[in-house]
Write an enzyme that holds these catalytic residues in place. Structure first.
Site, PDB file in Angstrom:
ATOM      1  N   CYS A  42      77.125 -20.076  44.541  1.00 32.91           N
ATOM      2  CA  CYS A  42      77.193 -19.138  45.668  1.00 32.91           C
ATOM      3  C   CYS A  42      76.454 -19.690  46.880  1.00 32.91           C
ATOM      4  CB  CYS A  42      76.638 -17.777  45.255  1.00 32.91           C
ATOM      5  SG  CYS A  42      77.653 -16.983  43.980  1.00 32.91           S
ATOM      6  N   THR A  43      75.367 -20.398  46.653  1.00 35.37           N
ATOM      7  CA  THR A  43      74.639 -21.011  47.759  1.00 35.37           C
ATOM      8  C   THR A  43      75.510 -22.056  48.453  1.00 35.37           C
ATOM      9  OG1 THR A  43      72.517 -20.593  46.673  1.00 35.37           O
ATOM     10  CG2 THR A  43      72.550 -22.287  48.396  1.00 35.37           C
TER      11      THR A  43
END
Length: 149
Positions: A42-43
């Site tokens: 997700c980062t």
């Protein structure tokens, strides 16, 4: 939710407590659902949208991320990664359910990006849990197509 569908009206708070609504939105919207704040995949995805944010602006589009994290979790995640766009707090998964974003293996929240035109219709859906960077490329490609129509 399928290509060609009209997006339902929604309103959620973002990481700053600002209410974000698609009601009356007159620009294309890239709405991406991601599983969880501060996880490696997700980062990478949110930073990909951050790094191409100026191009999204040139293409006339807004970018909004969505997950069921709290506003404090979203705020820390956004600040840590210097995000210039809102992360919507879908605490009870109401927006995820409205868009029919599937769970993977019945457990993990899916990663799905919707490109919505200025009239509120879904122009493109991209689903890929593992390839966050491809979500950015697909959104840009479709926005360029919309701009050329």
């Amino acid at each position: 939710m399928q290509i060609g569908d009209k997006v339902p009206q929604f309103s959620l708070l973002d990481q700053n407590g600002t209410k974000r609504s698609n009601n009356g939105l007159k620009t294309p919207l890239v709405l991406f659902f991601y599983p969880k704040d501060d996880t490696p995949g997700c980062t990478i995805e949110v930073c990909g949208f951050r790094d191409k944010y100026d191009l999204f602006k040139v293409l006339g589009a807004q970018v909004w991320g969505v997950s069921n994290g709290s506003s404090s979790s979203h705020l820390a995640f956004a600040n840590k990664n210097k995000l210039q766009y809102p992360l919507l707090c879908d605490k009870n998964d109401s927006l995820r359910k409205a868009f029919k974003v599937p769970k993977v293996l019945g457990l993990l929240d899916g990663r799905v990006t919707y490109v919505i035109d200025r009239n509120g219709f879904v122009k493109h859906i991209f689903r890929d849990l593992l390839n966050g960077p491809e979500h950015i490329k697909e959104a840009i490609r479709v926005l360029k197509e919309i701009q050329n129509q």
